[in-house]
Scaffold this active site. Sequence first.
Site, PDB file in Angstrom:
ATOM      1  N   ASP A   3      -0.946   6.318  -7.683  1.00 18.93           N
ATOM      2  CA  ASP A   3      -0.958   5.292  -8.713  1.00 18.93           C
ATOM      3  C   ASP A   3      -2.423   4.855  -8.914  1.00 18.93           C
ATOM      4  O   ASP A   3      -3.320   5.262  -8.183  1.00 18.93           O
ATOM      5  CB  ASP A   3      -0.049   4.121  -8.330  1.00 18.93           C
ATOM      6  CG  ASP A   3       0.413   3.344  -9.566  1.00 18.93           C
ATOM      7  OD1 ASP A   3      -0.215   3.513 -10.633  1.00 18.93           O
ATOM      8  OD2 ASP A   3       1.369   2.571  -9.474  1.00 18.93           O
TER       9      ASP A   3
HETATM   10  C1  BGC Z   1       1.193   1.477 -12.700  1.00 20.49           C
HETATM   11  C2  BGC Z   1       1.823   2.801 -13.023  1.00 20.49           C
HETATM   12  C3  BGC Z   1       1.159   3.437 -14.209  1.00 20.49           C
HETATM   13  C4  BGC Z   1      -0.325   3.549 -13.943  1.00 20.49           C
HETATM   14  C5  BGC Z   1      -1.090   4.213 -15.055  1.00 20.49           C
HETATM   15  C6  BGC Z   1      -0.320   1.550 -12.654  1.00 20.49           C
HETATM   16  O1  BGC Z   1      -0.894   0.296 -12.554  1.00 20.49           O
HETATM   17  O2  BGC Z   1       1.690   1.006 -11.466  1.00 20.49           O
HETATM   18  O3  BGC Z   1       3.189   2.636 -13.253  1.00 20.49           O
HETATM   19  O4  BGC Z   1       1.730   4.682 -14.462  1.00 20.49           O
HETATM   20  O5  BGC Z   1      -0.847   2.246 -13.756  1.00 20.49           O
HETATM   21  O6  BGC Z   1      -1.161   3.429 -16.171  1.00 20.49           O
END
Ligand code: BGC
Length: 757
Positions: free
Chosen positions: A283
């Site tokens: 993530d």
């Molecule tokens: C979130 C994810 C997301 C990623 C990219 C993160 O902060 O937890 O769900 O896919 O950002 O945008």
Amino acid sequence: MKLRYFGLCLLWCAAAVAQAQNQKMDAYVTKLMKKMTLEEKIGQLNLVTPGGATLTGAVVSEGVDAKIRNGAVGGIFGIYGPADVRKAQEIAVKNSRLHIPLLFGLDVIHGHKTIVPIPLGLSCSWDTTLIERTARMAATEATADGLQWAFSPMVDISRDPRWGRISEGSGEDPFLGSKIAKAMVRGYQGTDLTNDHTLMACVKHFALYGAAEAGRDYNTVDMSRIKMYQYYLPPYKAAIDAGVGSIMSSFNEIDGVPATANQWLLTDLLRDQWGFDGLVVTDYTGINEMIAHGLGDLQEVSARALAAGVDMDMVGEGFLTTLQQSLKEGKITEQQIDAACRKVLEMKYKLGLFDDPYRYFDTKRPGREILTAEHRALAREAAAHSMVLLKNEDQLLPLKKSGTVALIGPLASDQKNMLGTWNIAGDWKEAVSIEQGIKDVAGDVTIRYAKGANITSDTMLLKRLAAFRDLVDVDPRSAEEMRREAVATARQADVVVAVLGEAQEMSGEAASRSEIGIPEVQRELLRELVATGKPVVLVVMSGRPLTLTWEDEHVPAIVEAWFGGTEVGHAVADVLFGDYNPSGKLTATFPRNVGQIPIYYNHKNTGRPFGGDPLTKFQSRYLDVSNEPLYPFGYGLSYTTFEYGDVKLSNTNPSGTTSVTATVTVRNTGKYAGEETVQLYLSDPVASVTRAVKELIGFQKVQLQPGQSKEVTFTLTPEHLKFYNSDLAYVWEPGAFGIHIGGNSRDVKSATLNWSK
Ligand code: BGC
């Protein structure tokens, strides 16, 4: 016999073709990797989000163009539109030494530009075919916009509505969550990833992210293995079984080790036990955050992430900046870098990017394939099917398409907050407001609109909400003045429709709440509207279950509309005026108050279950609130009523691997044609480990005309009886089982059978 032989031949042929394709891919990737330097291999592991992109986190990648030229980028997310994406791709393909194409991803969560309801809402349709169609539509639009990778489905089970991201998943149940996970993967990926209308899905957040303590985002998770296996892991596994191409590790820790460095999770379970052969991405800055978790400096945490099984580093560049040093110091091996690089290249191969890196960049496609009439129609259908009728006293709903409606509330005429959290490419200007929807659906109705209240009067909250996207328009008038106008408007109408609830940014990432009611200034408005004596219909917009205890006591009709997406206004009007008879069923329990949380239907009995007498001491209960939720899992009314007959079992003493049918007759006893989701639950009162009082093991949707009845039959096999025991073996144990069938998890008809080995 002949048919079976033919079927086997087909299977064998498909397996042989897949094997040949894999061999071809292996050979291609191996040849390419032989040409790559160590730096270039590490470059492939770097996923960046450039300045100017749609940001979903606090950090932006720098010097992206130069990095692409140097082969230091494997993929980009946050940019879309074929022309823009092509520019970045051209740098990679024309100017990097090995011309390796980039991969382009985005958070396509509930639609790309045609936005469908937030996933929690969509899950309330219990309609996996509909959900699959919405994912297919999202794939069509996203690929038309130059993308090949969606960071979806989000399948985190959550039992905590304080957690803002409960909005992004399918609620609290692993069985339904697994069905939806599969449907979404099928919808996004189709059967051929090289097709320029399909994209690679990414199941997230692996794992257990929805169990953050106290519902506070990013907070610690601590859970027994048995609970993980039984309730939290199944939807991720289901996505993998459906062939999902990638998986995202979560921010939280598991057993004291953050998921992103958790070897047990990312290698032992994911690769070795579950056989996942796709790509593992972190993530957003998930690696870097392990410094704050307390695992060491950037070099240390990056090495641990790679060793644990991470292939791609999202935004943080820990891999890019430290892996070479770690290799020199013997902290990681070259094989580990190679394995990760291979996964990234395989993904590009599977998407057909080596054949044609520009295959997704047809600039004519967006005009033809985005926000089409057909897509809007699907969004409208999905929104109507997501809505849950929570209360309908004296059949106040549906409304007549005549007379005067007082349309009141900060969300009644709003467009900015309709799409819901995590709509990255959605444009709120495309959203149909409730006011517009009613005009279009019930043109003869006279609408008198008054805003009545701001979404909140908490100025600090307003600032916090605006920190990500500034979507709340604040009326400068005093709360009293706004209420006065609204009450006067209500007095002139036949019926009041109050559209109240949360602003879009009150749920979603980093949007946890400790009080989950309708904000006080709106509640005050509602009290005054109810006090006028006019019939009030409350349409709730929210990204989570709210505590609607006061509302349930005082307001005659309540519709939970979630955040319904681009076509929400039409869908709400379809439901209010009876063009669509609501059929949604809750997938997350609505608590009476925050103190009941976590509250969920598949809880254990305890050794001292509450027996019903509030004066008895030494039982598992509260002094100040009932144990029962306000609205249970699976609950949702219709404009018609359904009556369930008794459960008939084909055999009450089955043995071994036989099958048993459980049948009920469901009758539409009301005046409207309607759709019912018939739910099948199992209880296992005696086992080697404690079992939940009830677990969902099946459901079927039936359409019934007024007066019509249908027999609904479920076939049970020992597979349905299985659970994880203390050794984490997935087993069933002989004995008595309860079979419960009904229209929600509380109101069921039951029968018992005794299944021997
Ligand atoms: C979130 C994810 C997301 C990623 C990219 C993160 O902060 O937890 O769900 O896919 O950002 O945008």
